[in-house]
Scaffold this motif. Sequence first.
Motif, PDB file in Angstrom:
ATOM      1  N   SER A 178       0.832  -1.222   0.000  1.00 49.15           N
ATOM      2  CA  SER A 178       0.000   0.000   0.000  1.00 49.15           C
ATOM      3  C   SER A 178       0.859   1.262   0.000  1.00 49.15           C
ATOM      4  CB  SER A 178      -0.889  -0.006   1.244  1.00 49.15           C
ATOM      5  OG  SER A 178      -0.050   0.012   2.412  1.00 49.15           O
ATOM      6  N   GLY A 179       2.137   1.087   0.326  1.00 48.82           N
ATOM      7  CA  GLY A 179       3.038   2.226   0.486  1.00 48.82           C
ATOM      8  C   GLY A 179       3.122   2.680   1.939  1.00 48.82           C
ATOM      9  N   GLU A 180       2.326   2.080   2.814  1.00 47.99           N
ATOM     10  CA  GLU A 180       2.326   2.487   4.232  1.00 47.99           C
ATOM     11  C   GLU A 180       3.503   1.880   4.993  1.00 47.99           C
ATOM     12  OE1 GLU A 180      -1.716   0.885   4.387  1.00 47.99           O
ATOM     13  OE2 GLU A 180      -2.301   2.678   5.507  1.00 47.99           O
ATOM     14  N   VAL A 181       4.060   2.684   5.911  1.00 51.17           N
ATOM     15  CA  VAL A 181       5.132   2.188   6.773  1.00 51.17           C
ATOM     16  C   VAL A 181       4.487   1.370   7.887  1.00 51.17           C
ATOM     17  CG1 VAL A 181       6.970   2.846   8.357  1.00 51.17           C
ATOM     18  CG2 VAL A 181       6.614   4.152   6.244  1.00 51.17           C
ATOM     19  N   ILE A 182       4.883   0.102   8.011  1.00 52.53           N
ATOM     20  CA  ILE A 182       4.240  -0.765   9.022  1.00 52.53           C
ATOM     21  C   ILE A 182       5.173  -1.037  10.208  1.00 52.53           C
ATOM     22  CG2 ILE A 182       2.594  -1.823   7.455  1.00 52.53           C
ATOM     23  CD1 ILE A 182       4.436  -4.208   7.162  1.00 52.53           C
ATOM     24  N   ALA A 183       6.440  -0.650  10.109  1.00 51.55           N
ATOM     25  CA  ALA A 183       7.355  -0.737  11.259  1.00 51.55           C
ATOM     26  C   ALA A 183       8.508   0.214  10.979  1.00 51.55           C
ATOM     27  CB  ALA A 183       7.894  -2.169  11.421  1.00 51.55           C
ATOM     28  N   GLN A 184       9.028   0.848  12.032  1.00 55.07           N
ATOM     29  CA  GLN A 184      10.111   1.810  11.833  1.00 55.07           C
ATOM     30  C   GLN A 184      10.979   1.908  13.077  1.00 55.07           C
ATOM     31  OE1 GLN A 184       9.384   5.594   9.751  1.00 55.07           O
ATOM     32  NE2 GLN A 184      10.496   6.614  11.410  1.00 55.07           N
ATOM     33  N   CYS A 185      12.285   1.971  12.885  1.00 58.01           N
ATOM     34  CA  CYS A 185      13.199   2.148  14.010  1.00 58.01           C
ATOM     35  C   CYS A 185      13.132   3.601  14.473  1.00 58.01           C
ATOM     36  CB  CYS A 185      14.622   1.792  13.597  1.00 58.01           C
ATOM     37  SG  CYS A 185      14.843   0.016  13.315  1.00 58.01           S
ATOM     38  N   VAL A 186      13.410   3.798  15.774  1.00 57.60           N
ATOM     39  CA  VAL A 186      13.249   5.130  16.372  1.00 57.60           C
ATOM     40  C   VAL A 186      14.529   5.598  17.072  1.00 57.60           C
ATOM     41  CG1 VAL A 186      10.741   4.998  16.651  1.00 57.60           C
ATOM     42  CG2 VAL A 186      12.246   4.035  18.420  1.00 57.60           C
ATOM     43  N   THR A 187      15.616   4.800  16.902  1.00 59.27           N
ATOM     44  CA  THR A 187      16.893   5.253  17.464  1.00 59.27           C
ATOM     45  C   THR A 187      17.915   5.320  16.323  1.00 59.27           C
ATOM     46  OG1 THR A 187      17.842   3.049  17.833  1.00 59.27           O
ATOM     47  CG2 THR A 187      16.359   3.912  19.542  1.00 59.27           C
ATOM     48  N   LEU A 188      19.142   5.657  16.670  1.00 59.91           N
ATOM     49  CA  LEU A 188      20.222   5.646  15.670  1.00 59.91           C
ATOM     50  C   LEU A 188      21.254   4.586  16.025  1.00 59.91           C
ATOM     51  CD1 LEU A 188      20.663   9.493  15.122  1.00 59.91           C
ATOM     52  CD2 LEU A 188      19.557   7.850  13.588  1.00 59.91           C
ATOM     53  N   GLY A 189      20.817   3.569  16.771  1.00 62.49           N
ATOM     54  CA  GLY A 189      21.739   2.499  17.184  1.00 62.49           C
ATOM     55  C   GLY A 189      21.273   1.144  16.681  1.00 62.49           C
ATOM     56  N   ASP A 190      21.824   0.101  17.283  1.00 62.73           N
ATOM     57  CA  ASP A 190      21.376  -1.272  16.995  1.00 62.73           C
ATOM     58  C   ASP A 190      19.954  -1.379  17.520  1.00 62.73           C
ATOM     59  OD1 ASP A 190      24.421  -3.263  17.529  1.00 62.73           O
ATOM     60  OD2 ASP A 190      24.027  -1.435  16.374  1.00 62.73           O
ATOM     61  N   GLU A 191      19.021  -1.672  16.627  1.00 65.32           N
ATOM     62  CA  GLU A 191      17.607  -1.702  17.028  1.00 65.32           C
ATOM     63  C   GLU A 191      16.851  -2.657  16.134  1.00 65.32           C
ATOM     64  OE1 GLU A 191      15.611   2.101  16.953  1.00 65.32           O
ATOM     65  OE2 GLU A 191      13.620   1.175  17.134  1.00 65.32           O
ATOM     66  N   LEU A 192      15.989  -3.482  16.718  1.00 62.49           N
ATOM     67  CA  LEU A 192      15.173  -4.404  15.936  1.00 62.49           C
ATOM     68  C   LEU A 192      13.715  -3.987  15.984  1.00 62.49           C
ATOM     69  CD1 LEU A 192      15.346  -7.306  14.475  1.00 62.49           C
ATOM     70  CD2 LEU A 192      14.180  -8.098  16.559  1.00 62.49           C
ATOM     71  N   GLN A 193      13.118  -3.886  14.805  1.00 65.61           N
ATOM     72  CA  GLN A 193      11.673  -3.756  14.734  1.00 65.61           C
ATOM     73  C   GLN A 193      11.155  -4.948  13.920  1.00 65.61           C
ATOM     74  OE1 GLN A 193       9.722  -1.782  16.298  1.00 65.61           O
ATOM     75  NE2 GLN A 193      11.185  -0.289  17.122  1.00 65.61           N
ATOM     76  N   ILE A 194       9.932  -5.370  14.198  1.00 70.30           N
ATOM     77  CA  ILE A 194       9.403  -6.588  13.568  1.00 70.30           C
ATOM     78  C   ILE A 194       8.155  -6.249  12.764  1.00 70.30           C
ATOM     79  CG2 ILE A 194       8.385  -8.861  14.010  1.00 70.30           C
ATOM     80  CD1 ILE A 194      10.242  -9.112  16.433  1.00 70.30           C
TER      81      ILE A 194
END
Length: 313
Positions: free
Chosen positions: A255-271
């Motif tokens: 759809s073009g929608e963002v469904i997960a996004q990281c919110v730091t500038l380090g090692d970070e996992l989003q699912i």
Amino acid sequence: MTRVVTVGVAQLGPISRAESRPEVVQRLLALMEQAARGGCDLVVYPEAALTAFFPHWTIEGEQELDSWFETAMPNAAVQPLFDAARRLRIGFHLGYAEIAMEEGRKRRFNTAILVDGNGEIVGKYRKIHLPGYDAPRPGEPFQNLEKRYFEVGNLGFPVWPAFGGRVGMMICNDRRWPESYRVMGLQGVELILLGYNTPVHNPAMPETDDLGNFHNRLVMQAGAYQNGSFVIGVAKAGVEEGVDQIGQSCAIAPSGEVIAQCVTLGDELQIARCDLDLCNSYKTSIFNFAKHRRTEHYGLIVARTGAGDMLGG
Ligand code: ING
């Protein structure tokens, strides 16, 4: 039966010049273990995920340049990652600098591999759109010497059957070019994996420095929507050897929608849960290429407007 692929968006913070491959692999393993605990089928790491992004530096000696490349994949330093993939039944995407002996000579590429849940390499991609320049620019705060250190990728934009769907890869600057998505879209791609090292400051166009995150999302959201595919874009983020790089690693639906996004500038996992059947909704309706694309007319448009020269022929 739904075809849901649970994807780990595994952003990395800076990798220092002094960090060894084993030390970096420990960071990758921590993210993989977290992804497995989160039920992921696949974890996506950034471009150049084993080293600092050395094209930002002027490197004179061949021996030092080669020290940033992998001459085999897997190799002793990254083998723990392949072993963990097999143990955890989780696949991964990994970007790295590749030296290959091909056609009787040493060749250097900016490369990414796709590894399945058995720890087997199922696909390889070599970056085609190399940004920057082939000679150092004195006086600039950092360089982008990808044209000096890498050859243009020679594998095209393949799409592989993997993880229950059709998976493709691109690398960093490739995401800014609509052709990268469309070539895979024409192969029915449903999941595009890409990593990036993107400085906040662009010495060539400093007036766009405030638009880095916007342009990052713009190109990936457009590519996802216009080709009915999920797009996973993963950053090496933060201030790496003095270069401030954007983060905002994300997963984007067809759809073009963002469904997960990281919110730091380090090692970070989003699912992100990616239901690949959602791709079909777009590929069989608004972006049904067979029904709606009119390639026989595109040449005429270019001819009539004389855009041929502007568009590079
Ligand atoms: N880096 C950057 C990218 O395409 C760049 C180069 C930065 C281009 C900012 C345009 C604007 O994201 C790589 N490694 O391609």
